[in-house]
Write a protein that holds these residues in place. Sequence first.
Motif, mmCIF file in Angstrom:
data_model
loop_
_atom_site.group_PDB
_atom_site.id
_atom_site.type_symbol
_atom_site.label_atom_id
_atom_site.label_comp_id
_atom_site.label_asym_id
_atom_site.label_seq_id
_atom_site.Cartn_x
_atom_site.Cartn_y
_atom_site.Cartn_z
ATOM 1 N N PRO A 120 53.187 12.786 28.714
ATOM 2 C CA PRO A 120 51.809 12.901 29.210
ATOM 3 C C PRO A 120 50.852 13.578 28.235
ATOM 4 N N TRP A 121 51.401 14.314 27.271
ATOM 5 C CA TRP A 121 50.551 15.030 26.327
ATOM 6 C C TRP A 121 50.213 14.227 25.083
ATOM 7 N N GLN A 122 50.818 13.075 24.915
ATOM 8 C CA GLN A 122 50.583 12.316 23.691
ATOM 9 C C GLN A 122 49.119 11.922 23.518
ATOM 10 N N SER A 123 48.395 11.722 24.604
ATOM 11 C CA SER A 123 46.979 11.344 24.523
ATOM 12 C C SER A 123 46.049 12.554 24.526
ATOM 13 N N GLY B 194 56.771 8.308 22.612
ATOM 14 C CA GLY B 194 55.428 8.134 22.080
ATOM 15 C C GLY B 194 55.172 8.745 20.723
ATOM 16 N N PHE B 195 56.209 9.244 20.059
ATOM 17 C CA PHE B 195 56.032 9.801 18.716
ATOM 18 C C PHE B 195 56.061 8.660 17.703
ATOM 19 N N THR B 196 55.048 8.565 16.895
ATOM 20 C CA THR B 196 54.994 7.538 15.862
ATOM 21 C C THR B 196 55.805 7.994 14.650
ATOM 22 N N PRO B 197 56.274 7.054 13.823
ATOM 23 C CA PRO B 197 57.135 7.425 12.690
ATOM 24 C C PRO B 197 56.538 8.478 11.769
ATOM 25 N N GLU B 198 55.215 8.441 11.567
ATOM 26 C CA GLU B 198 54.615 9.413 10.652
ATOM 27 C C GLU B 198 54.550 10.820 11.249
ATOM 28 N N ARG B 199 54.914 10.965 12.511
ATOM 29 C CA ARG B 199 54.941 12.285 13.140
ATOM 30 C C ARG B 199 56.359 12.728 13.486
ATOM 31 N N LEU C 158 54.354 23.101 29.656
ATOM 32 C CA LEU C 158 53.775 21.794 29.972
ATOM 33 C C LEU C 158 52.682 21.864 31.034
ATOM 34 N N THR C 159 52.610 22.943 31.770
ATOM 35 C CA THR C 159 51.611 23.044 32.828
ATOM 36 C C THR C 159 50.492 24.009 32.445
ATOM 37 N N SER C 160 50.303 24.221 31.169
ATOM 38 C CA SER C 160 49.268 25.146 30.700
ATOM 39 C C SER C 160 48.424 24.456 29.646
ATOM 40 N N GLU C 161 47.573 25.237 29.019
ATOM 41 C CA GLU C 161 46.723 24.704 27.958
ATOM 42 C C GLU C 161 47.248 25.066 26.579
ATOM 43 N N TYR C 162 48.526 25.309 26.476
ATOM 44 C CA TYR C 162 49.104 25.687 25.185
ATOM 45 C C TYR C 162 48.940 24.601 24.129
ATOM 46 N N LEU C 163 48.966 23.335 24.520
ATOM 47 C CA LEU C 163 49.084 22.248 23.548
ATOM 48 C C LEU C 163 47.756 21.639 23.136
ATOM 49 N N SER C 164 46.698 21.860 23.886
ATOM 50 C CA SER C 164 45.412 21.225 23.585
ATOM 51 C C SER C 164 44.793 21.805 22.318
ATOM 52 N N GLY C 165 44.293 20.914 21.460
ATOM 53 C CA GLY C 165 43.527 21.339 20.296
ATOM 54 C C GLY C 165 44.348 21.838 19.127
ATOM 55 N N ASP C 166 45.652 21.729 19.190
ATOM 56 C CA ASP C 166 46.507 22.208 18.101
ATOM 57 C C ASP C 166 47.294 21.065 17.489
ATOM 58 N N LEU D 35 54.210 21.377 16.189
ATOM 59 C CA LEU D 35 55.522 20.883 15.792
ATOM 60 C C LEU D 35 56.540 21.319 16.833
ATOM 61 N N LEU D 36 57.255 20.345 17.407
ATOM 62 C CA LEU D 36 58.289 20.625 18.396
ATOM 63 C C LEU D 36 59.649 20.664 17.708
ATOM 64 N N THR D 37 60.369 21.764 17.878
ATOM 65 C CA THR D 37 61.717 21.897 17.321
ATOM 66 C C THR D 37 62.675 22.236 18.460
ATOM 67 N N LEU D 38 62.636 21.430 19.505
ATOM 68 C CA LEU D 38 63.382 21.690 20.735
ATOM 69 C C LEU D 38 64.611 20.818 20.884
ATOM 70 N N GLY D 39 64.779 19.849 20.020
ATOM 71 C CA GLY D 39 65.836 18.867 20.213
ATOM 72 C C GLY D 39 65.277 17.624 20.897
ATOM 73 N N TYR D 40 65.923 16.493 20.660
ATOM 74 C CA TYR D 40 65.359 15.231 21.125
ATOM 75 C C TYR D 40 65.398 15.079 22.639
ATOM 76 N N ARG D 41 66.318 15.756 23.330
ATOM 77 C CA ARG D 41 66.451 15.574 24.776
ATOM 78 C C ARG D 41 65.224 16.060 25.539
ATOM 79 N N GLN D 42 64.442 16.944 24.947
ATOM 80 C CA GLN D 42 63.266 17.486 25.629
ATOM 81 C C GLN D 42 61.996 16.673 25.389
ATOM 82 N N LEU D 43 62.043 15.705 24.493
ATOM 83 C CA LEU D 43 60.808 15.045 24.066
ATOM 84 C C LEU D 43 60.162 14.208 25.153
ATOM 85 N N ALA D 44 60.949 13.653 26.062
ATOM 86 C CA ALA D 44 60.372 12.827 27.127
ATOM 87 C C ALA D 44 59.385 13.616 27.977
#
Length: 270
Positions: free
Chosen positions: A161-164, A186-191, A137-145, A148-157
């Motif tokens: 900050p990355w949803q935008s 912040g996950f929409t149903p289609e995602r 979460l403190t790196s640039e791993y998520l930008s521009g990609d 798919l998160l397969t971590l379990g729902y407890r980690q989604l919160a």
Amino acid sequence: MSRLWLIGGTQESRQLVQRLVLQLPSGLSSGPACVITVTTEPARSLYPVSSQLQIQVGQLTPDEAEDFWRTHDIAAILDLSHPFATSISQLAIAFAQRYQLPYLRYERTLVDDPPSSWRDRQQRLGMVRVPHLQALLTSEYLSGDRTLLTLGYRQLAAFVPWQSQATLFARILPSPVALKTALDAGFTPERLIALRPPISAELETALWQHWQITQIVTKASGQPGGQDQKQILAARLGVRLLQIQRPAIAYPAQTDDLDTALQFALRYCN
């Protein structure tokens, strides 16, 4: 009657309890020989109905540990919780040390590294080991990609900050609490897709291709968590795999052999 505390909720705990029940005498007037704790109501259905078992649903807190020990007269602890369920393992270890109880941790084996490395479609290293969630979460791993998160729902919160800033998708369990948590994050149903493991390679492949996934975030949770299948598919489809490593915990006693764990259970259930 003293009882074994079995920390469950995993496939291995179900397998062990099914074997345990077959080897325990039935109809003891002194009550169940094993108390199983799980965190959710659906997890209760993992286990057979038996007079030798008592199943308690809910997260056990440190404040509740004293009452739990006295109420059930716990004689030993067998920890078969998920590799990332660190809170309950740490609580159980402290509990065992405080009351000088025998403790055994069953830790599922790690999945072997893939036989060869691969590059994703952007020619990045295909397998990336991330030490912990915060590093992701403190790196640039998520930008521009398309991730798919397969971590379990407890980690989604943690990804709010990355949803935008990123295109995030999540696979969750088919439960009301998982769905609510994902929508609140912040996950929409289609995602979102709600599926209960195990998931076939064909379905996994179709999902990744449908969402045009470029990278997967997963945990080093072992073969029961589908870790090996994700490695194979990611290499075949040219997808980057961000694999969060297991937390390091100093277990007092540990095994990766289910027969050894079963013998421990039998010793203290009798």
